[in-house]
Scaffold this motif. Structure first.
Motif, mmCIF file in Angstrom:
data_model
loop_
_atom_site.group_PDB
_atom_site.id
_atom_site.type_symbol
_atom_site.label_atom_id
_atom_site.label_comp_id
_atom_site.label_asym_id
_atom_site.label_seq_id
_atom_site.Cartn_x
_atom_site.Cartn_y
_atom_site.Cartn_z
ATOM 1 N N MET A 161 0.706 -1.152 -0.141
ATOM 2 C CA MET A 161 -0.005 -0.111 -0.113
ATOM 3 C C MET A 161 0.658 1.317 -0.088
ATOM 4 S SD MET A 161 -3.304 -0.648 -0.013
ATOM 5 C CE MET A 161 -4.234 0.463 1.115
ATOM 6 N N ILE A 162 0.593 2.197 -0.843
ATOM 7 C CA ILE A 162 1.392 3.452 -0.956
ATOM 8 C C ILE A 162 0.996 4.429 -0.048
ATOM 9 C CG2 ILE A 162 2.248 4.975 -2.590
ATOM 10 C CD1 ILE A 162 2.082 3.064 -4.822
ATOM 11 N N PRO A 163 1.437 5.111 0.806
ATOM 12 C CA PRO A 163 1.035 6.040 1.805
ATOM 13 C C PRO A 163 1.026 7.513 0.997
ATOM 14 C CG PRO A 163 3.352 5.654 2.051
ATOM 15 C CD PRO A 163 3.100 4.812 1.040
ATOM 16 N N GLU A 164 0.085 8.071 1.599
ATOM 17 C CA GLU A 164 -0.082 9.476 0.997
ATOM 18 C C GLU A 164 0.653 10.340 2.106
ATOM 19 O OE1 GLU A 164 -2.299 10.881 -1.071
ATOM 20 O OE2 GLU A 164 -3.315 8.914 -1.503
ATOM 21 N N TYR A 165 1.021 10.212 3.271
ATOM 22 C CA TYR A 165 1.697 11.031 4.243
ATOM 23 C C TYR A 165 2.602 10.256 4.819
ATOM 24 C CZ TYR A 165 -2.047 14.571 3.219
ATOM 25 O OH TYR A 165 -3.045 15.456 2.621
ATOM 26 N N ARG A 209 16.804 14.903 2.713
ATOM 27 C CA ARG A 209 16.952 14.287 3.909
ATOM 28 C C ARG A 209 15.744 14.698 4.846
ATOM 29 N NH1 ARG A 209 22.049 12.765 5.004
ATOM 30 N NH2 ARG A 209 23.082 12.209 3.245
ATOM 31 N N ILE A 210 14.480 15.258 4.383
ATOM 32 C CA ILE A 210 13.543 15.537 5.074
ATOM 33 C C ILE A 210 12.358 14.733 5.373
ATOM 34 C CG2 ILE A 210 12.514 17.140 3.624
ATOM 35 C CD1 ILE A 210 12.381 19.328 5.882
ATOM 36 N N LEU A 211 11.681 14.663 6.559
ATOM 37 C CA LEU A 211 10.704 13.632 6.619
ATOM 38 C C LEU A 211 9.693 14.625 7.839
ATOM 39 C CD1 LEU A 211 12.276 10.284 7.673
ATOM 40 C CD2 LEU A 211 11.260 10.899 5.428
ATOM 41 N N LYS A 258 10.962 6.217 1.094
ATOM 42 C CA LYS A 258 11.453 5.153 0.144
ATOM 43 C C LYS A 258 12.721 5.062 0.354
ATOM 44 C CE LYS A 258 9.697 3.084 -3.970
ATOM 45 N NZ LYS A 258 9.800 3.587 -5.471
ATOM 46 N N THR A 259 13.712 6.096 -0.045
ATOM 47 C CA THR A 259 15.006 5.638 -0.221
ATOM 48 C C THR A 259 15.727 5.468 1.210
ATOM 49 O OG1 THR A 259 14.848 7.730 -1.769
ATOM 50 C CG2 THR A 259 17.133 7.338 -0.943
ATOM 51 N N LEU A 260 15.046 5.809 1.981
ATOM 52 C CA LEU A 260 15.474 5.601 3.466
ATOM 53 C C LEU A 260 15.439 4.333 3.801
ATOM 54 C CD1 LEU A 260 16.163 6.473 6.809
ATOM 55 C CD2 LEU A 260 13.933 7.014 6.757
#
Ligand code: MN
Length: 248
Positions: free
Chosen positions: A1-5, A194-196, A243-245
């Protein structure tokens, strides 16, 4: 499932109803890291989140609780293989917790070493009044190829942001950071890749009421303003970073 947030630091078990908080994250499609403050709290979180599509649970030992709970480090070690996520961990050198700082450092060092030997952990790290010590310890005990640190609600200097970036760290930012001048100075120094986002719920308040579980919409909107991009783009950036992380 792909998240929105993405909400990469939330205390779902400190809301009145954990199950409801998990449901709320799932409903909003918010990929959520539910941090815990003691290893004893992990089991219930893990069980209730086991059928959730979007909530993952970290095993933690909060620096503010180290003085009373340091003995739970043994349980932390036992639980660590059950999850890829670790948090909330770190150091707090604020006036209320300064006296346990040495003990906090012993616990944090052990956490970092255990994570380094497991190799793929992702950590949500608290660093209040202790940004230099946290970065020193990460540099020494958790090499970049052995795990990833996400600095939660970072309050260090711009130079320390750069140092953390060089050490491979990410940052999770919340709406309160994004509404304060000092927070904004930090946020603008963080490279976009680098931001979440995070809620740090229920501690972040809106008009004295806890921020709703999994609701990072205001953080996204403030972040979009700060970076001079659209909200959809800001959401995309954060999802891509997560995703990268997680792939590294
Ligand atoms: Mn927290």
């Amino acid at each position: 499932m792909i998240p929105e947030y993405v909400d990469f630091h939330a205390h779902l078990d400190l809301y009145p109803d954990l199950q409801e908080a998990i449901r709320s994250c799932d409903k909003q499609k918010t990929a959520t890291l539910a941090v815990t403050t003691t290893p004893l709290a992990f089991k219930r979180n893990h069980e209730l989140a086991s059928s959730s599509k979007f909530v993952r649970v970290g095993v933690g030992l909060h620096p503010q609780l180290v003085e009373e709970r340091y003995g739970e480090i043994e349980l932390f070690e036992k639980l660590l293989p059950q999850t890829r996520y670790v948090g909330e961990v770190g150091l707090d050198a604020g006036p209320r917790f300064y006296r346990s700082l040495d003990l906090q450092k012993q616990v944090f060092e052990r956490v970092l070493r255990l994570c380094a030997s497991s190799k793929d952990k992702v950590l949500s790290v608290h660093s209040v009044r202790a940004t230099k010590a946290v970065l020193d310890m990460v540099e020494k005990h958790l090499p970049q190829d052995k795990g990833t640190v996400v600095l939660h609600w970072f309050t260090g200097s711009v130079a320390e942001v750069r140092r953390a970036v060089a050490l491979g760290c990410y940052f999770s930012v919340n709406e309160q950071m994004l509404s304060s001048p000092n927070g904004l100075k930090i946020v603008t120094a963080i490279p976009t890749d680098r931001i979440l986002t995070e809620t740090d719920g229920p501690f972040v308040l809106r008009k004295e009421a806890p921020i709703p579980a999994g609701d990072v919409r205001r953080a996204i909107s403030l972040m979009a303003n700060t970076l001079a991009i659209g909200e959809l783009q800001a959401r995309h950036v954060v999802r891509r970073n997560l995703k990268t992380l997680l792939q590294d």
